[in-house]
Design a protein around this motif. Sequence first.
Motif, PDB file in Angstrom:
ATOM      1  N   ALA A  70      26.313 126.929 106.940  1.00  0.00           N
ATOM      2  CA  ALA A  70      26.608 126.584 108.334  1.00  0.00           C
ATOM      3  C   ALA A  70      27.828 125.652 108.354  1.00  0.00           C
ATOM      4  CB  ALA A  70      25.415 125.895 108.985  1.00  0.00           C
ATOM      5  N   PRO A  71      28.546 125.591 109.479  1.00  0.00           N
ATOM      6  CA  PRO A  71      28.335 126.370 110.698  1.00  0.00           C
ATOM      7  C   PRO A  71      28.862 127.799 110.595  1.00  0.00           C
ATOM      8  CG  PRO A  71      30.264 125.001 110.977  1.00  0.00           C
ATOM      9  CD  PRO A  71      29.688 124.662 109.622  1.00  0.00           C
ATOM     10  N   CYS A  72      29.642 128.061 109.550  1.00  0.00           N
ATOM     11  CA  CYS A  72      30.306 129.351 109.417  1.00  0.00           C
ATOM     12  C   CYS A  72      29.291 130.463 109.166  1.00  0.00           C
ATOM     13  CB  CYS A  72      31.297 129.314 108.256  1.00  0.00           C
ATOM     14  SG  CYS A  72      32.241 127.783 108.118  1.00  0.00           S
ATOM     15  N   PRO A  73      29.545 131.661 109.668  1.00  0.00           N
ATOM     16  CA  PRO A  73      28.687 132.800 109.370  1.00  0.00           C
ATOM     17  C   PRO A  73      28.970 133.415 107.997  1.00  0.00           C
ATOM     18  CG  PRO A  73      29.844 133.065 111.475  1.00  0.00           C
ATOM     19  CD  PRO A  73      30.523 131.979 110.715  1.00  0.00           C
ATOM     20  N   HIS A  74      29.919 132.846 107.244  1.00  0.00           N
ATOM     21  CA  HIS A  74      30.377 133.441 105.984  1.00  0.00           C
ATOM     22  C   HIS A  74      30.996 132.358 105.116  1.00  0.00           C
ATOM     23  CE1 HIS A  74      34.427 132.883 107.512  1.00  0.00           C
ATOM     24  NE2 HIS A  74      34.019 133.427 108.650  1.00  0.00           N
ATOM     25  N   SER A  75      31.299 132.733 103.863  1.00  0.00           N
ATOM     26  CA  SER A  75      31.976 131.826 102.934  1.00  0.00           C
ATOM     27  C   SER A  75      33.418 132.238 102.698  1.00  0.00           C
ATOM     28  CB  SER A  75      31.218 131.782 101.602  1.00  0.00           C
ATOM     29  OG  SER A  75      29.944 131.208 101.758  1.00  0.00           O
ATOM     30  N   ASP A  76      33.928 133.130 103.526  1.00  0.00           N
ATOM     31  CA  ASP A  76      35.332 133.525 103.424  1.00  0.00           C
ATOM     32  C   ASP A  76      36.220 132.414 103.985  1.00  0.00           C
ATOM     33  OD1 ASP A  76      34.511 135.962 102.390  1.00  0.00           O
ATOM     34  OD2 ASP A  76      34.418 136.902 104.375  1.00  0.00           O
ATOM     35  N   ALA A  77      37.534 132.619 103.907  1.00  0.00           N
ATOM     36  CA  ALA A  77      38.467 131.629 104.438  1.00  0.00           C
ATOM     37  C   ALA A  77      38.241 131.447 105.937  1.00  0.00           C
ATOM     38  CB  ALA A  77      39.899 132.067 104.172  1.00  0.00           C
ATOM     39  N   CYS A  78      38.429 130.219 106.402  1.00  0.00           N
ATOM     40  CA  CYS A  78      38.302 129.947 107.830  1.00  0.00           C
ATOM     41  C   CYS A  78      39.346 130.781 108.589  1.00  0.00           C
ATOM     42  CB  CYS A  78      38.512 128.465 108.103  1.00  0.00           C
ATOM     43  SG  CYS A  78      38.467 128.029 109.864  1.00  0.00           S
ATOM     44  N   PRO A  79      38.932 131.487 109.650  1.00  0.00           N
ATOM     45  CA  PRO A  79      39.879 132.342 110.373  1.00  0.00           C
ATOM     46  C   PRO A  79      40.826 131.585 111.295  1.00  0.00           C
ATOM     47  CG  PRO A  79      37.726 132.456 111.401  1.00  0.00           C
ATOM     48  CD  PRO A  79      37.561 131.631 110.148  1.00  0.00           C
ATOM     49  N   ILE A  80      40.642 130.282 111.455  1.00  0.00           N
ATOM     50  CA  ILE A  80      41.533 129.509 112.319  1.00  0.00           C
ATOM     51  C   ILE A  80      42.873 129.303 111.623  1.00  0.00           C
ATOM     52  CG2 ILE A  80      41.901 127.297 113.473  1.00  0.00           C
ATOM     53  CD1 ILE A  80      38.886 127.054 113.790  1.00  0.00           C
TER      54      ILE A  80
END
Length: 331
Positions: A217-227
Amino acid sequence: MNATLPTAQALRTALAALLDGLPPKQAAQAVDRLIASYRGTTPTDAPVLRDRSDVAAYAAYRMPATFEAVRSALAALREAAPEWVPATHTDIGGGTGAASWAVAGAWEEPRTTVLDWAEPALVLGRELATASGIPGLRDAEWQRARIGTALELAPTDLVTVSYVLKELTPKDRIQVVDAAAAAAQAVVIVEPGTPDGYARIIEARDLLIGAGLTVAAPCPHSDACPIEPGTDWCHFSARVSRSSLHRKVKGGSLSHEDEKFSYVVATRFPTDPVRARITRRPQIRKGQVLLELCTREEGLQRATVTKRHGDLYRAARDTAWGDAWPPPENP
């Protein structure tokens, strides 16, 4: 078990009892200096909390907000891993123990150790914990430790690091996150909800992933932040109730305030992250709700939920910034 509400009430009671004799003018001056330190830069060899007056003012000024921010991050961890219960907890740079109060409100079992380099903060934190009437807090250990490159941690289930990284040099920040990742099964890091606070969270997130942990959390994934860097920042909001003491110290009149914070939760055990998370306050319009989302498969996304969506529309009207989307009952 979720004792968050009684724990929050116990915190307000303990603060009022121990800080009732704090002279308002002295408290206000200490708070002004703390705010300047909080917004500026502080070297690792100069703890922000210098004496009893500083610590008392800090407890009244910051503990309720820190408690609520950490409580929100822990709620996201519980959401992603509802069956997991930590037996041990280490609070790095815990000061007067706000994060430890939040942990005690989330689970009954953890044996907590609070590490901080400011002895006055540890002393007052122990006093507040003793007055709490909460077993997990009364039994906590309060240890003086230098938070930085010399930090060594014993193995523990849960590590919290709340509003600490800003006080550290870049080298010490890396050391603290690396030490937390090496010692813990779950790491929860909270920073102010500002662009630079978010940048520190992203740095910590990358370090945790590099150490083999997975973002819960809070991300739905462990990929790079899309921001895209420099265009926006990921942060959330927690409602903080203001006691009369809190209003007196901060000079405010409202019964509440909103604490903006950024955070990351990462674990070494499997979790079930949300499919998407609401990253801004939902905008309710006539017949529709506008949602800003971070999603597992598609990155940042805007969604419009209308009356045509039936139950999902009613759920959208009741949802809040930081919530999972869709709600569990609307898969």
